[in-house]
Design a protein around this motif. Structure first.
Motif, PDB file in Angstrom:
ATOM      1  N   SER A   1      -0.734 -13.074  12.019  1.00 39.94           N
ATOM      2  CA  SER A   1       0.297 -12.893  10.990  1.00 39.94           C
ATOM      3  C   SER A   1       0.947 -14.241  10.705  1.00 39.94           C
ATOM      4  O   SER A   1       0.921 -15.148  11.544  1.00 39.94           O
ATOM      5  CB  SER A   1       1.346 -11.871  11.424  1.00 39.94           C
ATOM      6  OG  SER A   1       2.036 -12.324  12.578  1.00 39.94           O
TER       7      SER A   1
ATOM      8  N   ARG B   1      -2.287 -11.583   2.566  1.00 41.30           N
ATOM      9  CA  ARG B   1      -2.572 -10.304   1.917  1.00 41.30           C
ATOM     10  C   ARG B   1      -1.837 -10.167   0.589  1.00 41.30           C
ATOM     11  O   ARG B   1      -2.316  -9.498  -0.326  1.00 41.30           O
ATOM     12  CB  ARG B   1      -2.203  -9.158   2.856  1.00 41.30           C
ATOM     13  CG  ARG B   1      -2.698  -7.794   2.391  1.00 41.30           C
ATOM     14  CD  ARG B   1      -2.623  -6.771   3.498  1.00 41.30           C
ATOM     15  NE  ARG B   1      -3.500  -7.101   4.608  1.00 41.30           N
ATOM     16  CZ  ARG B   1      -4.808  -6.823   4.639  1.00 41.30           C
ATOM     17  NH1 ARG B   1      -5.372  -6.228   3.597  1.00 41.30           N
ATOM     18  NH2 ARG B   1      -5.536  -7.141   5.678  1.00 41.30           N
TER      19      ARG B   1
ATOM     20  N   THR C   1       4.489 -16.214   9.121  1.00 42.99           N
ATOM     21  CA  THR C   1       5.886 -16.134   8.688  1.00 42.99           C
ATOM     22  C   THR C   1       6.243 -17.423   7.968  1.00 42.99           C
ATOM     23  O   THR C   1       5.997 -18.517   8.472  1.00 42.99           O
ATOM     24  CB  THR C   1       6.832 -15.923   9.886  1.00 42.99           C
ATOM     25  OG1 THR C   1       6.451 -14.729  10.574  1.00 42.99           O
ATOM     26  CG2 THR C   1       8.276 -15.796   9.413  1.00 42.99           C
TER      27      THR C   1
ATOM     28  N   SER D   1       7.364 -12.440   6.155  1.00 45.73           N
ATOM     29  CA  SER D   1       6.203 -12.260   7.025  1.00 45.73           C
ATOM     30  C   SER D   1       5.071 -11.614   6.242  1.00 45.73           C
ATOM     31  O   SER D   1       5.304 -10.759   5.390  1.00 45.73           O
ATOM     32  CB  SER D   1       6.555 -11.405   8.240  1.00 45.73           C
ATOM     33  OG  SER D   1       7.489 -12.067   9.067  1.00 45.73           O
ATOM     34  N   SER D   2       3.861 -12.042   6.532  1.00 42.77           N
ATOM     35  CA  SER D   2       2.701 -11.525   5.812  1.00 42.77           C
ATOM     36  C   SER D   2       1.546 -11.311   6.774  1.00 42.77           C
ATOM     37  O   SER D   2       1.316 -12.114   7.686  1.00 42.77           O
ATOM     38  CB  SER D   2       2.282 -12.502   4.705  1.00 42.77           C
ATOM     39  OG  SER D   2       1.088 -12.081   4.077  1.00 42.77           O
ATOM     40  N   SER D   3       0.817 -10.231   6.555  1.00 44.77           N
ATOM     41  CA  SER D   3      -0.427 -10.034   7.278  1.00 44.77           C
ATOM     42  C   SER D   3      -1.517 -10.876   6.610  1.00 44.77           C
ATOM     43  O   SER D   3      -1.323 -11.437   5.529  1.00 44.77           O
ATOM     44  CB  SER D   3      -0.811  -8.548   7.291  1.00 44.77           C
ATOM     45  OG  SER D   3      -0.878  -8.049   5.968  1.00 44.77           O
ATOM     46  N   ILE D   4      -2.665 -10.946   7.250  1.00 45.66           N
ATOM     47  CA  ILE D   4      -3.750 -11.806   6.789  1.00 45.66           C
ATOM     48  C   ILE D   4      -4.887 -10.969   6.217  1.00 45.66           C
ATOM     49  O   ILE D   4      -5.320  -9.992   6.825  1.00 45.66           O
ATOM     50  CB  ILE D   4      -4.269 -12.679   7.950  1.00 45.66           C
ATOM     51  CG1 ILE D   4      -3.140 -13.548   8.505  1.00 45.66           C
ATOM     52  CG2 ILE D   4      -5.429 -13.559   7.486  1.00 45.66           C
ATOM     53  CD1 ILE D   4      -2.475 -14.442   7.503  1.00 45.66           C
ATOM     54  N   GLU D   5      -5.350 -11.383   5.065  1.00 42.76           N
ATOM     55  CA  GLU D   5      -6.498 -10.714   4.442  1.00 42.76           C
ATOM     56  C   GLU D   5      -7.806 -11.242   5.003  1.00 42.76           C
ATOM     57  O   GLU D   5      -8.715 -10.491   5.325  1.00 42.76           O
ATOM     58  CB  GLU D   5      -6.444 -10.919   2.933  1.00 42.76           C
ATOM     59  CG  GLU D   5      -7.554 -10.239   2.160  1.00 42.76           C
ATOM     60  CD  GLU D   5      -7.418 -10.478   0.665  1.00 42.76           C
ATOM     61  OE1 GLU D   5      -8.308 -11.136   0.082  1.00 42.76           O
ATOM     62  OE2 GLU D   5      -6.410 -10.010   0.096  1.00 42.76           O
TER      63      GLU D   5
ATOM     64  N   PRO E   1      -8.631 -10.869  11.479  1.00 31.49           N
ATOM     65  CA  PRO E   1      -7.386 -10.982  10.715  1.00 31.49           C
ATOM     66  C   PRO E   1      -6.261 -10.073  11.210  1.00 31.49           C
ATOM     67  O   PRO E   1      -5.082 -10.431  11.081  1.00 31.49           O
ATOM     68  CB  PRO E   1      -7.808 -10.589   9.285  1.00 31.49           C
ATOM     69  CG  PRO E   1      -9.268 -10.869   9.232  1.00 31.49           C
ATOM     70  CD  PRO E   1      -9.786 -10.591  10.608  1.00 31.49           C
ATOM     71  N   ASN E   2      -6.591  -8.922  11.778  1.00 33.30           N
ATOM     72  CA  ASN E   2      -5.534  -7.998  12.197  1.00 33.30           C
ATOM     73  C   ASN E   2      -4.777  -8.467  13.429  1.00 33.30           C
ATOM     74  O   ASN E   2      -3.789  -7.838  13.837  1.00 33.30           O
ATOM     75  CB  ASN E   2      -6.109  -6.597  12.435  1.00 33.30           C
ATOM     76  CG  ASN E   2      -7.143  -6.559  13.554  1.00 33.30           C
ATOM     77  OD1 ASN E   2      -7.526  -7.600  14.113  1.00 33.30           O
ATOM     78  ND2 ASN E   2      -7.609  -5.370  13.879  1.00 33.30           N
ATOM     79  N   ARG E   3      -5.210  -9.580  14.026  1.00 35.93           N
ATOM     80  CA  ARG E   3      -4.496 -10.144  15.172  1.00 35.93           C
ATOM     81  C   ARG E   3      -3.707 -11.395  14.788  1.00 35.93           C
ATOM     82  O   ARG E   3      -3.198 -12.103  15.653  1.00 35.93           O
ATOM     83  CB  ARG E   3      -5.486 -10.472  16.297  1.00 35.93           C
ATOM     84  CG  ARG E   3      -6.038  -9.231  16.984  1.00 35.93           C
ATOM     85  CD  ARG E   3      -7.227  -9.550  17.867  1.00 35.93           C
ATOM     86  NE  ARG E   3      -6.974 -10.595  18.834  1.00 35.93           N
ATOM     87  CZ  ARG E   3      -7.921 -11.147  19.603  1.00 35.93           C
ATOM     88  NH1 ARG E   3      -9.184 -10.749  19.484  1.00 35.93           N
ATOM     89  NH2 ARG E   3      -7.613 -12.092  20.463  1.00 35.93           N
TER      90      ARG E   3
END
Length: 291
Positions: free
Chosen positions: A107, A150, A109, A123-127, A103-105
């Motif tokens: 994102s 997230r 939008t 924009s959002s990061s992924i859980e 998930p940290n790779r």
């Protein structure tokens, strides 16, 4: 204004959630889904040009700002693919580009129209990256995935979900639209482009490609006999339709196999075939009404 029946349904669902809980017997037996007072599948453009239903071939057609407010731009390292927002916490796309990706790779939008100027967007990061449990890398079966955001997405005229398919959603012998950020080899568009293509019947798909690759959860798009305008980089893009009985757009599928260097038709994974799996993942999310 919302009809009284919808308001009653909304409060009933909220009461049921509070009384029975989302994971109790009520939820599992009656397939509880959290519904909210919002509409899905509403385009930001009230009128489409007369030629919209005939747009096909050669790069498709430019999309007006926020014409499809569910379109998501998914960044995977240095690659960008498309997806569709289906609730306030999940984006639906293809599994193949996300296989083995943490998930940290990734994102997402939302509300983006011009990728070059980066107009105001969310924009959002992924859980969590949720690949279908039956997906196997290297095969097109069950090539579908969900991205759990997230943070909850606030809906607006610029960001809102597309509707899921229902039992009335037509497929073969109809047309569907697909949109993405890239439509031609070595040519990246700053703004999304949309093309409307015929949905081909299963027997035509079988004639067009090795029958071993055709499974009940697959559909294909025409026309045949020419190079496809849907390319490999369009994998993950939503395939959507708007039925005569409704003003709402519904998600028919997700592009999973495409090659614009050949005359083979692009294939998509049918969303309706995986609806139970999808609803199980998003049951605690805010889901909107279709009209």
């Amino acid at each position: 204004m919302f009809p009284l029946s919808l308001l009653f349904g909304f409060y009933f669902v909220q009461f049921s959630s509070a009384f029975f809980g989302t994971g109790g017997i009520f939820g599992h037996v009656l397939r509880y889904q959290k519904l909210c007072l919002c509409r899905c599948g509403v385009s930001g453009v009230t009128q489409f040009p007369d030629s919209f239903s005939n747009v096909r071939l050669l790069d498709g057609q430019s999309v007006s700002p926020h014409q499809f407010p569910w379109l998501a731009s998914i960044k995977i390292d240095n690659r960008t693919i498309a997806g569709a927002l289906i609730s306030d916490k999940h984006v639906l796309t293809a599994a193949s580009p996300l296989y083995g990706i943490p998930p940290n790779r990734v994102s997402v939008t939302l509300g983006l129209h011009d990728g070059c100027t980066r107009n105001p967007a969310l924009s959002s990061s992924i859980e969590t990256v949720i690949l279908h449990s039956a997906y196997v890398s290297g095969y097109s079966y069950n090539d579908i995935a969900l991205l759990r955001l997230r943070h909850v997405v606030p809906f607006s005229q610029f960001i809102s979900p597309i509707c899921m398919p229902d039992f009335r959603t037509l497929e073969s012998d109809q047309v569907a639209s697909t949109l993405s950020w890239k439509w031609a080899p070595n040519s990246v568009s700053c703004t999304p482009r949309v093309a409307t293509l015929p949905i081909l019947p299963v027997w035509t798909c079988l004639l067009n490609r090795n029958s071993d690759t055709i499974t009940p959860n697959k559909g294909c798009l025409g026309p045949l006999g020419i190079k496809s305008i849907v390319c490999e980089d369009d994998v993950g893009a939503p395939v959507m339709s708007r039925q005569p009985y409704s003003s709402s757009f519904r998600l028919v599928g997700v592009v999973t196999t495409a090659n614009c260097d050949h005359t083979s038709a692009p294939y998509y994974t049918k969303v309706a075939y995986h609806a139970a799996w999808i609803y199980e993942q998003i049951r605690d999310d805010c889901q909107c009404f279709s009209i």
